[in-house]
Design an enzyme around this catalytic site. Structure first.
Site, PDB file in Angstrom:
ATOM      1  N   HIS A  42      10.669   5.238  -3.850  1.00 43.75           N
ATOM      2  CA  HIS A  42      12.104   5.520  -3.873  1.00 43.75           C
ATOM      3  C   HIS A  42      12.860   4.209  -3.657  1.00 43.75           C
ATOM      4  O   HIS A  42      12.264   3.132  -3.542  1.00 43.75           O
ATOM      5  CB  HIS A  42      12.447   6.562  -2.806  1.00 43.75           C
ATOM      6  CG  HIS A  42      11.691   7.849  -2.975  1.00 43.75           C
ATOM      7  ND1 HIS A  42      11.824   8.654  -4.091  1.00 43.75           N
ATOM      8  CD2 HIS A  42      10.762   8.457  -2.184  1.00 43.75           C
ATOM      9  CE1 HIS A  42      11.034   9.709  -3.982  1.00 43.75           C
ATOM     10  NE2 HIS A  42      10.376   9.611  -2.836  1.00 43.75           N
ATOM     11  N   ARG A  92     -21.456  33.474   3.731  1.00 38.76           N
ATOM     12  CA  ARG A  92     -20.041  33.863   3.886  1.00 38.76           C
ATOM     13  C   ARG A  92     -19.129  32.693   3.497  1.00 38.76           C
ATOM     14  O   ARG A  92     -18.116  32.875   2.814  1.00 38.76           O
ATOM     15  CB  ARG A  92     -19.757  34.273   5.332  1.00 38.76           C
ATOM     16  CG  ARG A  92     -20.368  35.596   5.763  1.00 38.76           C
ATOM     17  CD  ARG A  92     -20.212  35.757   7.268  1.00 38.76           C
ATOM     18  NE  ARG A  92     -20.920  36.910   7.790  1.00 38.76           N
ATOM     19  CZ  ARG A  92     -20.358  38.098   8.033  1.00 38.76           C
ATOM     20  NH1 ARG A  92     -19.082  38.264   7.778  1.00 38.76           N
ATOM     21  NH2 ARG A  92     -21.071  39.086   8.512  1.00 38.76           N
ATOM     22  N   GLN A 135       0.858  -1.188   0.000  1.00 44.02           N
ATOM     23  CA  GLN A 135       0.000   0.000   0.000  1.00 44.02           C
ATOM     24  C   GLN A 135       0.893   1.237   0.000  1.00 44.02           C
ATOM     25  O   GLN A 135       1.812   1.343   0.803  1.00 44.02           O
ATOM     26  CB  GLN A 135      -0.873  -0.020   1.244  1.00 44.02           C
ATOM     27  CG  GLN A 135      -1.207   1.338   1.842  1.00 44.02           C
ATOM     28  CD  GLN A 135      -2.527   1.885   1.354  1.00 44.02           C
ATOM     29  OE1 GLN A 135      -3.394   1.133   0.944  1.00 44.02           O
ATOM     30  NE2 GLN A 135      -2.673   3.185   1.395  1.00 44.02           N
ATOM     31  N   THR A 136       0.611   2.178  -0.891  1.00 41.45           N
ATOM     32  CA  THR A 136       1.382   3.409  -0.879  1.00 41.45           C
ATOM     33  C   THR A 136       0.536   4.557  -1.402  1.00 41.45           C
ATOM     34  O   THR A 136      -0.342   4.368  -2.241  1.00 41.45           O
ATOM     35  CB  THR A 136       2.672   3.287  -1.708  1.00 41.45           C
ATOM     36  OG1 THR A 136       3.373   4.525  -1.685  1.00 41.45           O
ATOM     37  CG2 THR A 136       2.367   2.913  -3.148  1.00 41.45           C
ATOM     38  N   ARG A 137       0.814   5.753  -0.876  1.00 38.31           N
ATOM     39  CA  ARG A 137       0.206   6.970  -1.407  1.00 38.31           C
ATOM     40  C   ARG A 137       1.309   7.976  -1.758  1.00 38.31           C
ATOM     41  O   ARG A 137       1.029   9.143  -2.014  1.00 38.31           O
ATOM     42  CB  ARG A 137      -0.770   7.578  -0.399  1.00 38.31           C
ATOM     43  CG  ARG A 137      -0.189   7.937   0.929  1.00 38.31           C
ATOM     44  CD  ARG A 137      -1.204   8.604   1.842  1.00 38.31           C
ATOM     45  NE  ARG A 137      -0.695   9.840   2.394  1.00 38.31           N
ATOM     46  CZ  ARG A 137       0.028   9.934   3.497  1.00 38.31           C
ATOM     47  NH1 ARG A 137       0.333   8.847   4.177  1.00 38.31           N
ATOM     48  NH2 ARG A 137       0.445  11.109   3.916  1.00 38.31           N
ATOM     49  N   ARG A 149       5.293   1.332   9.373  1.00 39.25           N
ATOM     50  CA  ARG A 149       5.458   2.095  10.617  1.00 39.25           C
ATOM     51  C   ARG A 149       4.556   3.316  10.533  1.00 39.25           C
ATOM     52  O   ARG A 149       4.572   4.042   9.549  1.00 39.25           O
ATOM     53  CB  ARG A 149       6.924   2.513  10.758  1.00 39.25           C
ATOM     54  CG  ARG A 149       7.256   3.271  12.032  1.00 39.25           C
ATOM     55  CD  ARG A 149       8.735   3.641  12.046  1.00 39.25           C
ATOM     56  NE  ARG A 149       9.105   4.351  13.262  1.00 39.25           N
ATOM     57  CZ  ARG A 149       8.957   5.660  13.435  1.00 39.25           C
ATOM     58  NH1 ARG A 149       8.444   6.395  12.461  1.00 39.25           N
ATOM     59  NH2 ARG A 149       9.311   6.232  14.579  1.00 39.25           N
ATOM     60  N   ASP A 150       3.725   3.540  11.553  1.00 36.48           N
ATOM     61  CA  ASP A 150       2.719   4.618  11.553  1.00 36.48           C
ATOM     62  C   ASP A 150       1.876   4.555  10.283  1.00 36.48           C
ATOM     63  O   ASP A 150       1.669   5.546   9.598  1.00 36.48           O
ATOM     64  CB  ASP A 150       3.390   5.984  11.692  1.00 36.48           C
ATOM     65  CG  ASP A 150       2.367   7.090  12.000  1.00 36.48           C
ATOM     66  OD1 ASP A 150       1.299   6.783  12.554  1.00 36.48           O
ATOM     67  OD2 ASP A 150       2.631   8.262  11.660  1.00 36.48           O
ATOM     68  N   HIS A 151       1.384   3.364   9.981  1.00 34.26           N
ATOM     69  CA  HIS A 151       0.604   3.116   8.770  1.00 34.26           C
ATOM     70  C   HIS A 151      -0.612   4.051   8.715  1.00 34.26           C
ATOM     71  O   HIS A 151      -1.400   4.121   9.647  1.00 34.26           O
ATOM     72  CB  HIS A 151       0.135   1.658   8.760  1.00 34.26           C
ATOM     73  CG  HIS A 151      -0.566   1.249   7.510  1.00 34.26           C
ATOM     74  ND1 HIS A 151       0.073   0.590   6.476  1.00 34.26           N
ATOM     75  CD2 HIS A 151      -1.844   1.392   7.113  1.00 34.26           C
ATOM     76  CE1 HIS A 151      -0.788   0.345   5.516  1.00 34.26           C
ATOM     77  NE2 HIS A 151      -1.966   0.828   5.881  1.00 34.26           N
ATOM     78  N   ILE A 169     -12.637  39.086   4.466  1.00 35.59           N
ATOM     79  CA  ILE A 169     -12.619  39.053   5.935  1.00 35.59           C
ATOM     80  C   ILE A 169     -12.341  37.624   6.400  1.00 35.59           C
ATOM     81  O   ILE A 169     -11.519  37.400   7.272  1.00 35.59           O
ATOM     82  CB  ILE A 169     -13.950  39.584   6.509  1.00 35.59           C
ATOM     83  CG1 ILE A 169     -14.101  41.072   6.186  1.00 35.59           C
ATOM     84  CG2 ILE A 169     -14.011  39.351   8.019  1.00 35.59           C
ATOM     85  CD1 ILE A 169     -15.442  41.662   6.576  1.00 35.59           C
ATOM     86  N   ALA A 170     -13.052  36.651   5.809  1.00 35.29           N
ATOM     87  CA  ALA A 170     -12.865  35.217   6.111  1.00 35.29           C
ATOM     88  C   ALA A 170     -12.854  34.975   7.622  1.00 35.29           C
ATOM     89  O   ALA A 170     -11.830  34.605   8.201  1.00 35.29           O
ATOM     90  CB  ALA A 170     -11.579  34.699   5.473  1.00 35.29           C
ATOM     91  N   HIS A 192      11.857   1.979  -0.731  1.00 40.62           N
ATOM     92  CA  HIS A 192      10.615   1.235  -0.947  1.00 40.62           C
ATOM     93  C   HIS A 192      10.869  -0.004  -1.798  1.00 40.62           C
ATOM     94  O   HIS A 192      10.299  -1.076  -1.548  1.00 40.62           O
ATOM     95  CB  HIS A 192       9.576   2.125  -1.631  1.00 40.62           C
ATOM     96  CG  HIS A 192       9.188   3.335  -0.847  1.00 40.62           C
ATOM     97  ND1 HIS A 192       9.489   4.612  -1.254  1.00 40.62           N
ATOM     98  CD2 HIS A 192       8.547   3.466   0.343  1.00 40.62           C
ATOM     99  CE1 HIS A 192       9.024   5.480  -0.380  1.00 40.62           C
ATOM    100  NE2 HIS A 192       8.462   4.812   0.613  1.00 40.62           N
ATOM    101  N   ARG A 220     -17.348  40.058  -4.197  1.00 42.92           N
ATOM    102  CA  ARG A 220     -18.773  40.167  -3.868  1.00 42.92           C
ATOM    103  C   ARG A 220     -19.557  40.777  -5.032  1.00 42.92           C
ATOM    104  O   ARG A 220     -20.671  40.353  -5.337  1.00 42.92           O
ATOM    105  CB  ARG A 220     -18.952  41.047  -2.633  1.00 42.92           C
ATOM    106  CG  ARG A 220     -18.720  40.335  -1.331  1.00 42.92           C
ATOM    107  CD  ARG A 220     -19.989  39.720  -0.822  1.00 42.92           C
ATOM    108  NE  ARG A 220     -19.812  38.999   0.424  1.00 42.92           N
ATOM    109  CZ  ARG A 220     -20.761  38.284   0.989  1.00 42.92           C
ATOM    110  NH1 ARG A 220     -21.937  38.180   0.411  1.00 42.92           N
ATOM    111  NH2 ARG A 220     -20.546  37.655   2.117  1.00 42.92           N
TER     112      ARG A 220
END
Length: 687
Positions: free
Chosen positions: A318, A566, A312-314, A407-409, A592-593, A321, A552
């Site tokens: 490199h 808004r 699995q990769t997103r 690790r930290d999947h 303004i946001a 990997h 506007r």
């Protein structure tokens, strides 16, 4: 799902009838009766029963066969019932086969099945159940859908629907009803006890929810209005989103992208019910790389693969990997499936077009006979441990036997206190605890580092003592790309670096957005105009000013000043700015946001394409009122202007803006210079 009425036939006969009507909806009654081996009288009684139960309806006859005086077609509810009965039929047949196998050989077949609401695939190469109806039924449902209420799916919902229909989310038969949803949130299991860690829900607006009721069918359409499926609504309910955030993601903290989505993007009402699939979403990109679960299973069967480890990769691949996947395949003695996610990932990730080009550029580094790459249109939730279990179930549905858990999947990074949401090995521990039930073996991720003396990669815990470790983090890689610095060949492949540089040129050549926010009269527009002129003076990139008042007038003239309006106005500004940024220009925004969530949504929209620099013009309310050359604050104090920011409507000041300036006692040139210095320090303009 509707339970068959008491006057319906026994399950086997009902299953055969629904299947026959789906296969040959325009066959004559005599031909249908012969196919079922029953009398015409019995057939007529059955047809009346299933019609009254809402499983079958009369349809317009297209056939020229005069003997077919009337045509029958399955309703969406009937198609869902047929899927349920198919599962039960297959479960019974498998039990018969297992008993016969034991009688003839003295041992069971080794296939397993669930005594629950659906049949899981019996081994990793047998076809997995899909939710699509036949082509003929799909054509009829398309015509009838013109009379149904329609819901236009969001990008996340489209990803979810595709994997529901093609079996990627097996055993789910649709979007979760309230009982299943609450059970999944609390226990990671469906109401029947089946392991499933992620709520798959159809969230809708309150206005739409008011138009529909349980028992009603609605058409699910893509963004262009093309019908993809019919949902038979079984439940309409209001979820406890705070509880969902806490249980599924570990914290009700909007620093988590999925929690932010849950509270600020997803609709407030959930619809649950069975799905009748009509057609899959259309993908115009990388079609040859997109495989359904059953297409992958057929591919594995054809090649004789029996063990398949999924990666699995997103992120782009490199050299570390590559070494990791080689070792994983060798350890499992399995073939390798590179299975990257090309649906929705973490905001700010490299776009999937670039990533797939990177994958294709290095695919020839892998042995073709033992490696395959396929794209997964999944909307990730970045839910860490639960996501790892979810990914395992999805890969099992795609025919894999092993799965690499990193690790930290699927971790989203840090929470609001600057601490990682999940521990580095939480995902591996939860996956291991459910490994047998998932039905797929975990290959734990080895953190790979480059050892200079050995000129090769090693797992971090196997590096010989005294040797020099070289490593480049994701943050360091992005810095080198941003500043045009060298990326060494020991870290990545030249082909990958070339693709990344095409999409991520040095920051001084990228588009970006400067987003000013502050109270009315704070000086936003004045500084924004000065910045625009100074950047145009430098040249090199087109510069566009999106001032709040001007937008506007020309883009949002129909909007009022309610919170909803808004938000719409700011999102429109964000969308235009994201298009400018994507195409290499500079967008300067000065609304303004006032709301944190809306500013965050705009940031996520823009950071997919370039830098977003939030500048809080923190001029005090008293100073803004003193300036008040338009007389707006006076009218607001008198109650003549409603919902005025700072008076009768709140202003949520930024807490992590890239730059804070106060115009009180400062001239415009000084404030503009502060912004330019910030842009220069970030590498966005030349020093």
């Amino acid at each position: 799902m509707t339970t068959p009425a008491p006057n319906l036939p026994e399950e086997d006969l009902l299953f055969r009838l629904l299947r026959q009507l789906d296969i040959a909806p325009e066959a004559s009654q005599r031909a249908t009766a012969e196919a079922l081996d029953i009398s015409l009288g019995r057939l007529n009684a059955l047809l009346r029963a299933v019609t009254e139960a809402g499983l079958v309806r009369l349809a317009q006859r297209d056939s020229a066969d005069r003997r077919a005086r009337v045509a029958y077609a399955l309703t969406a509810r009937g198609a869902a019932e047929k899927v349920r009965l198919t599962d039960r039929f297959l479960a019974r047949k498998l039990a018969e086969y297992d008993a016969l196998h034991a009688e003839l050989t003295g041992t069971g077949s080794g296939f397993s099945f669930l005594k629950s609401r659906t049949l899981m695939m019996q081994n990793h190469l047998a076809p997995v159940p899909e939710l699509y109806v036949s082509a003929d039924s799909a054509q009829k449902l398309k015509r009838e859908a013109a009379d149904l209420v329609s819901w236009d799916l969001t990008p996340r919902q489209t990803c979810d629907l595709e994997l529901l229909m093609n079996g990627g989310f097996n055993p789910l038969k649709g979007f979760l009803g309230q009982e299943d949803y609450e059970s999944v949130v609390e226990t990671m299991r469906l109401a029947d006890g089946t392991l499933w860690p992620m709520p798959i829900t159809l969230d809708v607006s309150e206005d739409f929810a008011a138009k529909v009721e349980p028992g009603q069918d609605i058409a699910l359409r893509d963004a262009e209005g093309v019908i993809l499926a019919i949902l038979s609504i079984g439940d309409k309910y209001i979820p406890n989103k705070a509880r969902e955030a806490l249980m599924v993601f570990g914290a009700d903290d909007v620093a988590h992208p999925a929690v932010n989505y849950l509270h600020h993007v997803a609709g407030p009402v959930y619809l649950g019910g069975a799905i009748t699939g009509i057609q899959q979403p259309v993908h115009y990109d990388f079609r040859a790389r997109r495989d359904t679960p059953n297409e992958l299973r057929a591919y594995f069967r054809k090649l004789g693969w029996r063990k398949i480890v999924a990666f699995q990769t997103r992120n782009p691949l490199h050299r570390a990997h590559q070494e990791l996947t080689f070792r994983a395949a060798k350890e499992a003695q399995a073939n390798l499936l590179i299975h990257p996610v090309v649906g929705m990932t973490k905001p700010g990730d490299v776009d999937h077009f670039t990533r797939v080009r990177c994958y294709e550029a290095v695919l020839d580094k892998y042995p073709a006979a033992t490696t395959h790459m396929s794209l997964l249109n999944l909307a990730m939730r970045m839910a860490g441990p639960r996501e790892a279990v979810w990914h395992g179930l999805i890969r099992k549905n795609h025919g894999c036997t092993h799965f690499i858990v990193g690790r930290d999947h699927a971790g989203p990074g840090k929470n609001s206190q600057g601490v990682d949401f999940y521990g580095p090995y939480d995902a591996q521990e939860l996956f291991k605890a459910h490994e047998a039930e998932i039905g797929i073996e975990m290959v734990d991720f080895k953190h790979m580092v480059y050892v200079q003396e050995k000129a090769q990669y090693y797992p971090a815990n196997e590096v010989p003592e005294g040797d020099t470790i070289l490593d480049i983090s994701g943050t360091e890689l992005r810095r080198r790309l941003r500043e045009g610095l060298e990326i060494p060949e020991w870290f990545s492949f030249p082909e990958v670096v070339k693709e990344l540089r095409r999409t991520s040129p040095p920051r001084s050549q990228q588009g970006f957005t400067v987003f000013f926010t502050g109270l009315s009269g704070s000086g936003k527009s004045t500084i924004a105009n000065a910045i625009m002129v100074k950047l145009m003076e430098q040249g090199g990139r087109p510069v566009t000013l999106l001032d709040g008042d001007v937008v506007r007038k020309h883009l949002s003239s129909e909007l009022g000043f309610s919170k909803e309006h808004r938000d719409i106005n700011i999102r429109r500004i964000g969308y235009v700015a994201s298009e400018i940024t994507k195409n290499g220009g500079i967008a300067i925004c000065a609304p303004i946001a006032p709301y944190t969530a809306t500013r965050r949504a705009v940031r996520e929209m823009i950071e997919s394409f370039g830098a977003f620099i939030e500048v809080h013009v923190a001029t005090s309310l008293e100073e803004c009122e003193r300036r008040d050359r338009k007389g707006l604050y006076k009218l607001a104090r008198e109650g003549k202007i409603k919902e005025f920011t700072g008076i009768s409507d709140p202003y949520e000041a930024p807490t992590a803006a890239e730059l804070v300036v106060d115009t009180e006692g400062m001239d415009v040139d000084y404030c503009a210079q502060q912004v330019l210095l910030k842009l220069e320090s970030m590498g966005l303009i030349a020093a």
